[in-house]
Scaffold this active site. Structure first.
Site, PDB file in Angstrom:
ATOM      1  N   LYS A 116       0.829  -1.201   0.000  1.00  0.00           N
ATOM      2  CA  LYS A 116       0.000   0.000   0.000  1.00  0.00           C
ATOM      3  C   LYS A 116       0.867   1.257   0.000  1.00  0.00           C
ATOM      4  O   LYS A 116       0.535   2.259  -0.634  1.00  0.00           O
ATOM      5  CB  LYS A 116      -0.927  -0.013   1.215  1.00  0.00           C
ATOM      6  CG  LYS A 116      -2.107  -0.976   1.094  1.00  0.00           C
ATOM      7  CD  LYS A 116      -2.996  -0.873   2.323  1.00  0.00           C
ATOM      8  CE  LYS A 116      -4.308  -1.618   2.131  1.00  0.00           C
ATOM      9  NZ  LYS A 116      -4.151  -3.034   1.868  1.00  0.00           N
ATOM     10  N   LYS A 158      -2.949   2.003   9.035  1.00  0.00           N
ATOM     11  CA  LYS A 158      -3.146   0.870   8.123  1.00  0.00           C
ATOM     12  C   LYS A 158      -1.833   0.148   7.911  1.00  0.00           C
ATOM     13  O   LYS A 158      -0.788   0.786   7.671  1.00  0.00           O
ATOM     14  CB  LYS A 158      -3.683   1.350   6.769  1.00  0.00           C
ATOM     15  CG  LYS A 158      -5.013   2.047   6.831  1.00  0.00           C
ATOM     16  CD  LYS A 158      -5.388   2.667   5.502  1.00  0.00           C
ATOM     17  CE  LYS A 158      -5.671   1.638   4.437  1.00  0.00           C
ATOM     18  NZ  LYS A 158      -6.188   2.279   3.179  1.00  0.00           N
ATOM     19  N   GLY A 164      -8.179  -6.801   3.993  1.00  0.00           N
ATOM     20  CA  GLY A 164      -9.241  -7.433   4.756  1.00  0.00           C
ATOM     21  C   GLY A 164      -9.452  -6.840   6.135  1.00  0.00           C
ATOM     22  O   GLY A 164     -10.002  -7.491   7.016  1.00  0.00           O
ATOM     23  N   GLY A 165      -9.001  -5.597   6.334  1.00  0.00           N
ATOM     24  CA  GLY A 165      -9.223  -4.954   7.625  1.00  0.00           C
ATOM     25  C   GLY A 165      -8.220  -5.310   8.698  1.00  0.00           C
ATOM     26  O   GLY A 165      -8.295  -4.811   9.825  1.00  0.00           O
ATOM     27  N   HIS A 208     -17.332   3.917  -0.566  1.00  0.00           N
ATOM     28  CA  HIS A 208     -16.307   3.077  -1.198  1.00  0.00           C
ATOM     29  C   HIS A 208     -16.786   2.813  -2.624  1.00  0.00           C
ATOM     30  O   HIS A 208     -17.713   2.045  -2.842  1.00  0.00           O
ATOM     31  CB  HIS A 208     -16.169   1.770  -0.416  1.00  0.00           C
ATOM     32  CG  HIS A 208     -15.127   0.848  -0.955  1.00  0.00           C
ATOM     33  ND1 HIS A 208     -14.349   0.049  -0.153  1.00  0.00           N
ATOM     34  CD2 HIS A 208     -14.718   0.572  -2.224  1.00  0.00           C
ATOM     35  CE1 HIS A 208     -13.537  -0.677  -0.895  1.00  0.00           C
ATOM     36  NE2 HIS A 208     -13.747  -0.371  -2.158  1.00  0.00           N
ATOM     37  N   HIS A 235     -14.688  -4.330   7.407  1.00  0.00           N
ATOM     38  CA  HIS A 235     -13.970  -3.967   6.184  1.00  0.00           C
ATOM     39  C   HIS A 235     -14.122  -5.014   5.083  1.00  0.00           C
ATOM     40  O   HIS A 235     -13.343  -5.035   4.127  1.00  0.00           O
ATOM     41  CB  HIS A 235     -12.479  -3.713   6.470  1.00  0.00           C
ATOM     42  CG  HIS A 235     -12.244  -2.635   7.469  1.00  0.00           C
ATOM     43  ND1 HIS A 235     -12.379  -1.296   7.205  1.00  0.00           N
ATOM     44  CD2 HIS A 235     -11.893  -2.708   8.790  1.00  0.00           C
ATOM     45  CE1 HIS A 235     -12.117  -0.583   8.280  1.00  0.00           C
ATOM     46  NE2 HIS A 235     -11.819  -1.407   9.259  1.00  0.00           N
ATOM     47  N   GLU A 275      -9.779   1.219  -6.422  1.00  0.00           N
ATOM     48  CA  GLU A 275     -10.731   1.551  -5.372  1.00  0.00           C
ATOM     49  C   GLU A 275     -10.481   2.964  -4.856  1.00  0.00           C
ATOM     50  O   GLU A 275      -9.337   3.349  -4.591  1.00  0.00           O
ATOM     51  CB  GLU A 275     -10.632   0.536  -4.238  1.00  0.00           C
ATOM     52  CG  GLU A 275     -10.873  -0.898  -4.718  1.00  0.00           C
ATOM     53  CD  GLU A 275     -11.039  -1.890  -3.585  1.00  0.00           C
ATOM     54  OE1 GLU A 275     -10.862  -1.504  -2.410  1.00  0.00           O
ATOM     55  OE2 GLU A 275     -11.360  -3.050  -3.869  1.00  0.00           O
ATOM     56  N   ARG A 292      -6.461  -8.139  -9.995  1.00  0.00           N
ATOM     57  CA  ARG A 292      -7.128  -9.414 -10.272  1.00  0.00           C
ATOM     58  C   ARG A 292      -8.598  -9.126 -10.575  1.00  0.00           C
ATOM     59  O   ARG A 292      -9.059  -7.993 -10.489  1.00  0.00           O
ATOM     60  CB  ARG A 292      -7.039 -10.340  -9.049  1.00  0.00           C
ATOM     61  CG  ARG A 292      -7.548  -9.663  -7.782  1.00  0.00           C
ATOM     62  CD  ARG A 292      -7.583 -10.591  -6.594  1.00  0.00           C
ATOM     63  NE  ARG A 292      -7.758  -9.907  -5.327  1.00  0.00           N
ATOM     64  CZ  ARG A 292      -8.908  -9.434  -4.865  1.00  0.00           C
ATOM     65  NH1 ARG A 292      -9.999  -9.546  -5.582  1.00  0.00           N
ATOM     66  NH2 ARG A 292      -8.970  -8.823  -3.688  1.00  0.00           N
TER      67      ARG A 292
END
Length: 670
Positions: A116, A158, A164-165, A208, A235, A275, A292
């Site tokens: 990220k 984060k 996946g949170g 989102h 999430h 996203e 993906r």
């Protein structure tokens, strides 16, 4: 040219890829673990090969075994699906090294988006809008906190390698920063083996919104519009829809072009999803890029009419995209609801069990069900508990939402706890209907969403009684062997007495004792039996018929249809008003006074321990409740078979147990 594809995945996505490959005349190879030896994707493929033990780390995550299987069976390409190895750059490289086409992006693109932190630095250089935050390499707490203090609270911590949170914490004030950072780092290490953290400004009411993009190896790129995925728990997405409500053409074009800019910044090829967080003022910020195919891709297919897996195969063949941007359009509105084996009332904890009943709604041009299981299959502890994706389409959002509610009411599953009732409540929520979507939608509306909508007893008791009476009639006739035999008459006949009986039903935690009189006392195969059912001051006249899973009821002249299922004395009734579960409490004929074998303290099915009723070593009398277990949304008392005491409880309140697990050790008095 791709003529044979190995699918390095399982479940519904493997089945989904097989369907498109079959349409294109391409042969398919499934891989399977010990637990999946009889799975649907195995039987659908042209060939299947075993790759290891039930746990993912022993099978679907073992890249070498998948590569060796592909070489052994002479496949041209591998489709990774999503999850597992789909975003593993080393796996994509191994495919190329063995002259196998990887149906996905180049390894360098996967690597670029795998962190990220690195991804945000690339996006910043490409001019893609970013949430204000710190994405640097210096990880000292004082540096991270200084960044948080500068941008202002609340902030979001984060894990850079996360998903996946996991490894995420909201921090609302400066004095909470240190504790939140320590907790996020611990979780990141446990989940990813990496505790590098990002600090971002936390948007309190964002949506989102993600864009489906596609690029080919010839330099062409398009976006296939957007999906709103705001409704999430922990999430994880719950219901997705396309297009996103309230998106004007100008904002859609601006965000779509930003998504393509993100893809072009890493020389992307294939299907991907960019996203964004969309704020109330129309500003938007890059969040991440998934390299993906996405779980929710069917809603894009439903509004565009395109087969995205077919697009993937065409691009992997080195061909140009089937359409360019000006050729693309969308129509109508689509929703996807993820049907999970999980318990929404227990923090959405996953559930396991056997799918004793699995009746999805009928598929047509408005309704699509993507699944990887069949009735009789088990939801195991080894994999994600998603049972299916229910996708609906109609000409506008209101009509599509009505179709979603109707389809959810027509989806009948028994044997494992699911989120179907929760999804129906969510799809019926006024704020959801008005598209007041934010990423904390479920938390904000939890008082409205976690309310039981089970039918009131007086509205469902007569149908429950009728089902039991008709089932009794079937058993009597079957046992008698002759429909005209007096032993085939389930009329509760007694000499010089009324033909009545009592039924005790356990529903919603309460016992209901009903009195039943058979109205037509003289039996004839030509006479449709009818009964009078009484409970307190309520009286109903009931009649009807029953077959394998259908109950056709007439209650005081009101004709209704139900589906039903049964596990021993536990029943479920399904209709447009919802699902109700009840237990037929059998009469005590005194067997307890007879000598029996050893008491069985094993869990009757998968469930949760609700309460321990006695202390270890405390003397108890026969019949005393020792433990309360909740399974299939019903409570079960585990009782003492004799006077004695509990030596040890093997579980505590709140713990999940598998069916058949030993619950406690009991010592009877001499």
């Amino acid at each position: 040219m791709i003529r044979k594809i190995l699918i390095a995945n399982r479940g519904e996505i493997a089945c989904r890829v097989i369907k498109t490959a079959r349409k294109l005349g391409i042969l398919t190879v499934a891989v399977y673990s010990d637990a999946d030896s009889h799975a649907l994707h195995v039987s659908m493929a042209d060939e299947a090969i075993h790759i290891g033990g039930s746990a993912s780390k022993d099978s679907y995550l073992v890249a070498d075994r998948i590569i060796n299987a592909a070489k052994k069976l002479n496949v041209d390409a591998i489709h990774p699906g999503y999850g597992f190895l789909s975003e593993n750059a080393a796996f994509a490289t191994a495919c190329a090294d063995n002259n196998i086409i990887f149906i996905g992006p180049p390894p360098a693109a996967i690597t670029a988006m795998g962190s990220k932190s690195a991804a945000k630095q690339i996006m910043a250089s490409a001019g893609v809008p970013l949430v204000p935050g710190y994405h640097g390499d210096e990880q000292a707490e004082r540096v991270l906190k200084a960044a948080a203090d500068e941008m202002g609270y609340p902030v979001l911590l984060k894990a850079a390698a996360g998903g996946g949170g996991k490894g995420m914490r909201q921090v609302w004030k400066a004095e909470d920063f240190s504790a939140a950072l320590a907790a996020a780092k611990r979780e990141a290490i446990a989940s990813f083996g990496d505790d590098v953290m990002l600090v971002e400004k936390y948007l309190t009411q964002p949506r989102h919104v993600e864009f489906q993009i596609f690029c080919d190896s010839l330099g062409n790129g398009v976006y296939l519009f957007e999906r709103d995925c705001s409704v999430q728990r922990r999430h994880q997405k719950v219901i997705e829809e396309a297009p996103a409500p309230g998106m004007g053409d100008n904002l859609r074009k601006t965000m779509g072009e930003a998504a393509l800019k993100a893809a072009q910044a890493i020389n992307y090829v294939g299907a991907g999803t960019v996203e964004f967080l969309l704020d109330r003022d129309g500003s938007f910020y890059f969040m991440e890029m998934n390299t993906r195919l996405q779980v929710e891709h069917p809603v894009t297919e439903m509004i565009t009419g395109e087969d995205l897996v077919a697009w993937q195969i065409q691009v992997a063949n080195g061909e140009p995209l089937p359409k360019l941007q000006d050729d693309l359009s969308y129509s109508g509105h689509a929703f996807e609801a993820r049907i999970y084996a999980e318990d929404p009332e227990n923090d959405f904890l996953p559930a396991t069990g056997k799918l004793n009943l699995l009746q999805p709604p009928a598929e047509n041009r408005h309704v699509r069900v993507d699944t990887g299981v069949l009735e009789g299959d088990s939801v195991s502890v080894y994999y994600d508990p998603m049972i299916a994706k229910l996708v609906v389409w109609d000409t506008d959002r209101d009509k599509a939402l009505a179709r979603l509610r109707r389809a959810l009411r027509s989806y009948h599953i028994d044997g494992v706890t699911t989120n179907i009732e929760f999804l129906y409540t969510l799809a019926s929520n006024r704020a959801f209907h008005e598209a007041k979507l934010i990423t904390t939608f479920i938390e904000k509306h939890q008082d409205e969403l976690f309310v039981s909508d089970r039918p009131e007893p007086e509205n469902i008791l007569p149908a429950m009684a009728l089902l039991l009476l008709l089932k009794q009639q079937q058993v009597c006739r079957l046992n008698a062997g002759d429909p005209a035999s007096p032993w085939a008459i389930p009329s509760s006949w007694r000499a010089n007495e009324l033909h009545h009986q009592q039924l005790t039903l356990l529903y919603a935690g309460e016992n209901f004792v009903l009195t039943v009189n058979r109205e037509n006392r003289y039996f004839s195969p030509a006479i449709v039996p009818s009964w009078e059912v009484r409970y307190q001051n309520h009286t109903w006249k009931v009649s009807g018929d029953v077959d394998a899973h259908g109950l056709y009821a007439s209650i005081d002249g009101h004709k209704q249809q139900f589906h039903w299922s049964q596990q021993e004395q536990h029943f479920a009734l399904y209709n447009e008003q919802g699902t109700c579960r009840f237990t037929h409490v059998l009469p005590d004929y005194g067997q307890d006074n007879q000598e029996t074998g050893p008491a069985d303290f094993s869990a009757p099915m998968n469930g949760t321990i609700v309460q321990l009723m006695v202390a270890v070593g405390e003397p108890v009398k026969k019949g005393t409740a020792l433990m309360v277990m909740e399974a299939m949304k019903m409570e079960h008392n585990i009782t003492a078979p004799k006077d004695g005491r509990v030596v040890e409880f093997f579980f505590t309140a709140g713990e999940l147990v598998d069916g058949g697990a030993a619950l406690l050790e009991f010592k009877a008095d001499e």
